[in-house]
Design a protein around this motif. Sequence first.
Motif, PDB file in Angstrom:
ATOM      1  N   PHE A   1      -0.761   8.488   0.672  1.00 24.88           N
ATOM      2  CA  PHE A   1      -0.597   9.809   0.109  1.00 24.88           C
ATOM      3  C   PHE A   1      -0.676  10.826   1.247  1.00 24.88           C
ATOM      4  CE2 PHE A   1      -2.593  13.524  -2.004  1.00 24.88           C
ATOM      5  CZ  PHE A   1      -1.567  13.807  -2.873  1.00 24.88           C
TER       6      PHE A   1
ATOM      7  N   TYR B   1       0.824  -1.192   0.000  1.00 28.43           N
ATOM      8  CA  TYR B   1       0.000   0.000   0.000  1.00 28.43           C
ATOM      9  C   TYR B   1       0.868   1.256   0.000  1.00 28.43           C
ATOM     10  CZ  TYR B   1      -3.974  -2.917   1.209  1.00 28.43           C
ATOM     11  OH  TYR B   1      -4.960  -3.852   1.191  1.00 28.43           O
ATOM     12  N   SER B   2       0.359   2.296  -0.610  1.00 33.80           N
ATOM     13  CA  SER B   2       1.056   3.577  -0.556  1.00 33.80           C
ATOM     14  C   SER B   2       0.118   4.601   0.071  1.00 33.80           C
ATOM     15  CB  SER B   2       1.488   4.028  -1.947  1.00 33.80           C
ATOM     16  OG  SER B   2       0.372   4.194  -2.778  1.00 33.80           O
TER      17      SER B   2
ATOM     18  N   PHE C   1      -3.725   4.226  -1.064  1.00 33.86           N
ATOM     19  CA  PHE C   1      -3.902   3.665  -2.405  1.00 33.86           C
ATOM     20  C   PHE C   1      -3.526   2.186  -2.365  1.00 33.86           C
ATOM     21  CE2 PHE C   1      -3.009   8.132  -3.591  1.00 33.86           C
ATOM     22  CZ  PHE C   1      -4.213   8.391  -4.225  1.00 33.86           C
TER      23      PHE C   1
END
Length: 59
Positions: A5, A2-3, A57
Amino acid sequence: MYSIFNVAFTGSILLLFYIIVDFVQNRTKNIFKRTIEYSFIFYLLCIVQLTTGGILFPP
């Protein structure tokens, strides 16, 4: 993987660009009022970051 933001960091960079453009266009018009507005926008960015924890994300 997962990233996340980071809203406050990215928003601060965009706000900095907006401040530079705004100061070039309106040099001495209502400097105090604009400074208060920029501070409020930065405050909102920090509140969004704290309440959401960033935007996630999925892969």
